[in-house]
Design a protein around this motif. Structure first.
Motif, PDB file in Angstrom:
ATOM      1  N   LEU A  49       0.987  -1.073  -0.034  1.00 33.65           N
ATOM      2  CA  LEU A  49       0.024   0.102   0.011  1.00 33.65           C
ATOM      3  C   LEU A  49       0.817   1.292   0.089  1.00 33.65           C
ATOM      4  CD1 LEU A  49      -3.065  -1.158   2.379  1.00 33.65           C
ATOM      5  CD2 LEU A  49      -2.574  -1.169  -0.177  1.00 33.65           C
ATOM      6  N   ASN A  50       1.472   1.522  -1.083  1.00 28.32           N
ATOM      7  CA  ASN A  50       2.431   2.650  -1.349  1.00 28.32           C
ATOM      8  C   ASN A  50       1.896   3.242  -2.730  1.00 28.32           C
ATOM      9  OD1 ASN A  50       4.969   3.856  -2.967  1.00 28.32           O
ATOM     10  ND2 ASN A  50       5.840   3.464  -0.920  1.00 28.32           N
ATOM     11  N   LEU A  51       1.715   4.488  -2.658  1.00 24.61           N
ATOM     12  CA  LEU A  51       1.164   5.135  -3.861  1.00 24.61           C
ATOM     13  C   LEU A  51       2.116   5.237  -4.865  1.00 24.61           C
ATOM     14  CD1 LEU A  51      -1.180   8.307  -2.395  1.00 24.61           C
ATOM     15  CD2 LEU A  51      -1.849   6.021  -3.469  1.00 24.61           C
ATOM     16  N   GLU A  52       3.429   5.339  -4.538  1.00 21.78           N
ATOM     17  CA  GLU A  52       4.337   5.459  -5.746  1.00 21.78           C
ATOM     18  C   GLU A  52       4.315   3.987  -6.456  1.00 21.78           C
ATOM     19  OE1 GLU A  52       4.943   6.886  -2.520  1.00 21.78           O
ATOM     20  OE2 GLU A  52       4.940   8.904  -3.230  1.00 21.78           O
ATOM     21  N   ASN A  53       4.425   2.954  -5.670  1.00 24.51           N
ATOM     22  CA  ASN A  53       4.410   1.590  -6.280  1.00 24.51           C
ATOM     23  C   ASN A  53       3.308   1.397  -7.166  1.00 24.51           C
ATOM     24  OD1 ASN A  53       6.775   1.065  -4.888  1.00 24.51           O
ATOM     25  ND2 ASN A  53       5.817  -0.375  -3.533  1.00 24.51           N
ATOM     26  N   ILE A  54       1.988   1.918  -6.680  1.00 28.37           N
ATOM     27  CA  ILE A  54       0.683   1.729  -7.187  1.00 28.37           C
ATOM     28  C   ILE A  54       0.687   2.465  -8.464  1.00 28.37           C
ATOM     29  CG2 ILE A  54      -1.783   1.900  -6.879  1.00 28.37           C
ATOM     30  CD1 ILE A  54      -1.497   1.618  -3.887  1.00 28.37           C
ATOM     31  N   TYR A  55       1.090   3.867  -8.278  1.00 32.73           N
ATOM     32  CA  TYR A  55       1.265   4.607  -9.417  1.00 32.73           C
ATOM     33  C   TYR A  55       2.205   3.959 -10.529  1.00 32.73           C
ATOM     34  CZ  TYR A  55       2.155   8.834 -12.506  1.00 32.73           C
ATOM     35  OH  TYR A  55       2.583   9.661 -13.456  1.00 32.73           O
ATOM     36  N   GLU A  56       3.412   3.327 -10.369  1.00 33.77           N
ATOM     37  CA  GLU A  56       3.974   2.805 -11.363  1.00 33.77           C
ATOM     38  C   GLU A  56       3.186   1.654 -11.981  1.00 33.77           C
ATOM     39  OE1 GLU A  56       7.239   1.442 -13.461  1.00 33.77           O
ATOM     40  OE2 GLU A  56       6.769   3.266 -12.497  1.00 33.77           O
ATOM     41  N   LYS A  57       2.460   0.681 -11.089  1.00 27.91           N
ATOM     42  CA  LYS A  57       1.855  -0.184 -11.735  1.00 27.91           C
ATOM     43  C   LYS A  57       0.663   0.081 -12.681  1.00 27.91           C
ATOM     44  CE  LYS A  57      -0.927  -4.257 -10.202  1.00 27.91           C
ATOM     45  NZ  LYS A  57      -1.362  -5.008  -9.227  1.00 27.91           N
ATOM     46  N   ILE A  58       0.000   1.015 -12.186  1.00 27.10           N
ATOM     47  CA  ILE A  58      -1.348   1.628 -12.838  1.00 27.10           C
ATOM     48  C   ILE A  58      -0.864   2.244 -14.129  1.00 27.10           C
ATOM     49  CG2 ILE A  58      -3.633   2.897 -12.633  1.00 27.10           C
ATOM     50  CD1 ILE A  58      -4.203   1.309 -10.188  1.00 27.10           C
ATOM     51  N   VAL A  59      -0.260   3.191 -13.676  1.00 32.01           N
ATOM     52  CA  VAL A  59       0.060   4.535 -14.962  1.00 32.01           C
ATOM     53  C   VAL A  59       1.290   4.212 -15.915  1.00 32.01           C
ATOM     54  CG1 VAL A  59       0.809   6.903 -15.547  1.00 32.01           C
ATOM     55  CG2 VAL A  59      -0.680   6.264 -13.233  1.00 32.01           C
ATOM     56  N   ASN A  60       2.322   3.388 -15.323  1.00 31.24           N
ATOM     57  CA  ASN A  60       3.605   3.426 -16.227  1.00 31.24           C
ATOM     58  C   ASN A  60       3.335   2.068 -16.861  1.00 31.24           C
ATOM     59  OD1 ASN A  60       4.449   5.735 -15.699  1.00 31.24           O
ATOM     60  ND2 ASN A  60       5.786   5.345 -13.863  1.00 31.24           N
ATOM     61  N   GLN A  61       2.871   1.060 -16.012  1.00 33.94           N
ATOM     62  CA  GLN A  61       3.055  -0.282 -16.603  1.00 33.94           C
ATOM     63  C   GLN A  61       1.464  -0.798 -17.156  1.00 33.94           C
ATOM     64  OE1 GLN A  61       3.964  -3.448 -13.760  1.00 33.94           O
ATOM     65  NE2 GLN A  61       5.789  -1.981 -12.873  1.00 33.94           N
ATOM     66  N   LYS A  62       0.697   0.405 -17.037  1.00 38.37           N
ATOM     67  CA  LYS A  62      -0.707   0.360 -17.706  1.00 38.37           C
ATOM     68  C   LYS A  62      -1.541  -1.021 -17.316  1.00 38.37           C
ATOM     69  CE  LYS A  62       0.379   3.079 -21.808  1.00 38.37           C
ATOM     70  NZ  LYS A  62       1.205   3.655 -21.030  1.00 38.37           N
ATOM     71  N   ARG A  63      -1.540  -1.137 -15.967  1.00 47.29           N
ATOM     72  CA  ARG A  63      -2.050  -2.438 -15.235  1.00 47.29           C
ATOM     73  C   ARG A  63      -3.297  -1.707 -14.738  1.00 47.29           C
ATOM     74  NH1 ARG A  63       0.975  -6.626 -13.512  1.00 47.29           N
ATOM     75  NH2 ARG A  63      -0.960  -7.262 -12.200  1.00 47.29           N
ATOM     76  N   GLY A  64      -4.018  -2.686 -13.789  1.00 47.44           N
ATOM     77  CA  GLY A  64      -5.061  -2.541 -13.188  1.00 47.44           C
ATOM     78  C   GLY A  64      -4.661  -2.905 -11.601  1.00 47.44           C
ATOM     79  N   GLY A  65      -5.767  -3.224 -10.897  1.00 49.21           N
ATOM     80  CA  GLY A  65      -5.535  -3.745  -9.711  1.00 49.21           C
ATOM     81  C   GLY A  65      -6.591  -3.940  -8.709  1.00 49.21           C
ATOM     82  N   TYR A  66      -6.620  -4.034  -7.473  1.00 46.20           N
ATOM     83  CA  TYR A  66      -7.774  -4.299  -6.711  1.00 46.20           C
ATOM     84  C   TYR A  66      -7.996  -3.283  -5.890  1.00 46.20           C
ATOM     85  CZ  TYR A  66      -5.494  -6.883  -2.807  1.00 46.20           C
ATOM     86  OH  TYR A  66      -4.437  -7.218  -1.998  1.00 46.20           O
ATOM     87  N   CYS A  67      -9.076  -3.245  -5.093  1.00 44.61           N
ATOM     88  CA  CYS A  67      -9.633  -1.920  -4.354  1.00 44.61           C
ATOM     89  C   CYS A  67      -8.637  -1.131  -3.742  1.00 44.61           C
ATOM     90  CB  CYS A  67     -10.886  -2.337  -3.539  1.00 44.61           C
ATOM     91  SG  CYS A  67     -10.545  -2.942  -2.138  1.00 44.61           S
ATOM     92  N   TYR A  68      -7.901  -1.678  -3.234  1.00 49.49           N
ATOM     93  CA  TYR A  68      -6.822  -0.578  -2.687  1.00 49.49           C
ATOM     94  C   TYR A  68      -6.116   0.059  -3.386  1.00 49.49           C
ATOM     95  CZ  TYR A  68      -7.966  -4.494   0.539  1.00 49.49           C
ATOM     96  OH  TYR A  68      -9.124  -5.451   1.363  1.00 49.49           O
ATOM     97  N   GLU A  69      -5.492  -0.377  -4.211  1.00 45.16           N
ATOM     98  CA  GLU A  69      -4.769  -0.110  -5.496  1.00 45.16           C
ATOM     99  C   GLU A  69      -5.582   1.015  -6.265  1.00 45.16           C
ATOM    100  OE1 GLU A  69      -1.887  -3.200  -6.955  1.00 45.16           O
ATOM    101  OE2 GLU A  69      -3.696  -3.995  -6.685  1.00 45.16           O
ATOM    102  N   ILE A  70      -6.726   0.631  -6.774  1.00 45.10           N
ATOM    103  CA  ILE A  70      -7.407   1.353  -7.505  1.00 45.10           C
ATOM    104  C   ILE A  70      -8.164   2.551  -6.957  1.00 45.10           C
ATOM    105  CG2 ILE A  70      -9.616   1.591  -9.192  1.00 45.10           C
ATOM    106  CD1 ILE A  70      -9.159  -1.050 -10.077  1.00 45.10           C
TER     107      ILE A  70
END
Length: 247
Positions: A49-70
């Motif tokens: 639960l780190n916003l920088e990691n989540i940003y990297e996954k969703i924005v830069n890697q163009k992935r999704g996630g589950y509720c905590y990430e999204i």
């Protein structure tokens, strides 16, 4: 973290005013372009639960996630854009009427003229903000309303084909992303988690929803469902072509 890059990730643009129509457009576009998915959970890739990691996954890697990430990242964006937004916790009700582990779903509350529930990370659910005043909203997935249970709790209710079902129960108490650590771990490792069994990837479309569950693709369009069984190679192509995910 770059708000413009994040907005481009789901084909949105900066808002000039924090109005309901702007919030609704952001939520709808987000749910059409950032899939709800548990692929990291199934592959035992740790989710932090780190916003920088989540940003990297969703924005830069163009992935999704589950509720905590999204919802964690979408909440950050809404705040950056000037919305009065806070994170809240919810307890999901299973289809059989029993309750999942308490407070393990993360959602967002945005205060406009009245408070609105905003949830871009619940999978097959409404693509629009739902007011806490009891007004009903209908989209391709059903008719939604929020019922006040008591002084503390509210229920998100969906009506579909004349049948009402509570999706989850929430309070208005503000939460921080770190407050969901226990739930995040539970949903990654527990056999009682709905996310530890099969691949699940789903996103809204203008006419309904497209969902990959294990090796079956379900396309819902204007209330009609079409299911297709996939080979491993076909599944890989669907992930790339339908969801933009290349593992």
């Amino acid at each position: 973290m770059d708000t413009i890059a994040y907005l481009k990730r789901f084909n949105a643009y900066p808002v000039e005013e924090c109005y309901l129509q702007d919030l609704a457009r952001l939520q709808s576009l987000h749910m059409q372009n950032v899939p709800f998915e548990n692929l990291d959970v199934i592959r035992e890739v740790p989710i932090y639960l780190n916003l920088e990691n989540i940003y990297e996954k969703i924005v830069n890697q163009k992935r999704g996630g589950y509720c905590y990430e999204i919802n964690g990242l979408f909440h950050w964006l809404l705040r950056e854009l000037g919305f009065d937004a806070k994170m809240i916790s919810a307890t999901v009700q299973k289809p059989d009427g029993t309750w999942s582990k308490a407070d393990t779903h993360a959602a967002i509350l945005v205060n406009l003229d009245v408070p609105y529930l905003v949830d871009a990370g619940f999978g097959d659910s409404t693509v629009s903000p739902i007011p806490l005043g009891g007004e009903r909203h209908t989209d391709h997935s059903g008719t939604y309303s929020i019922n006040q249970v008591d002084d503390e709790f509210y229920d998100l209710v969906r009506e579909n084909s004349g049948q009402e079902r509570t999706l989850y129960r929430f309070s208005l108490e503000e939460k921080q992303l770190a407050d969901f650590h226990e739930g995040c771990v539970f949903n990654q490792v527990s056999k009682d988690s709905p996310f530890t069994h099969d691949d699940l990837v789903t996103k809204a479309t203008p006419e309904g929803r497209v969902t990959l569950s294990d090796h079956q693709l379900t396309r819902t369009q204007n209330g009609k469902k079409e299911r297709t069984d996939l080979s491993p190679e076909e599944k890989k192509k669907v992930l790339e072509q339908e969801f933009g995910i290349a593992l």
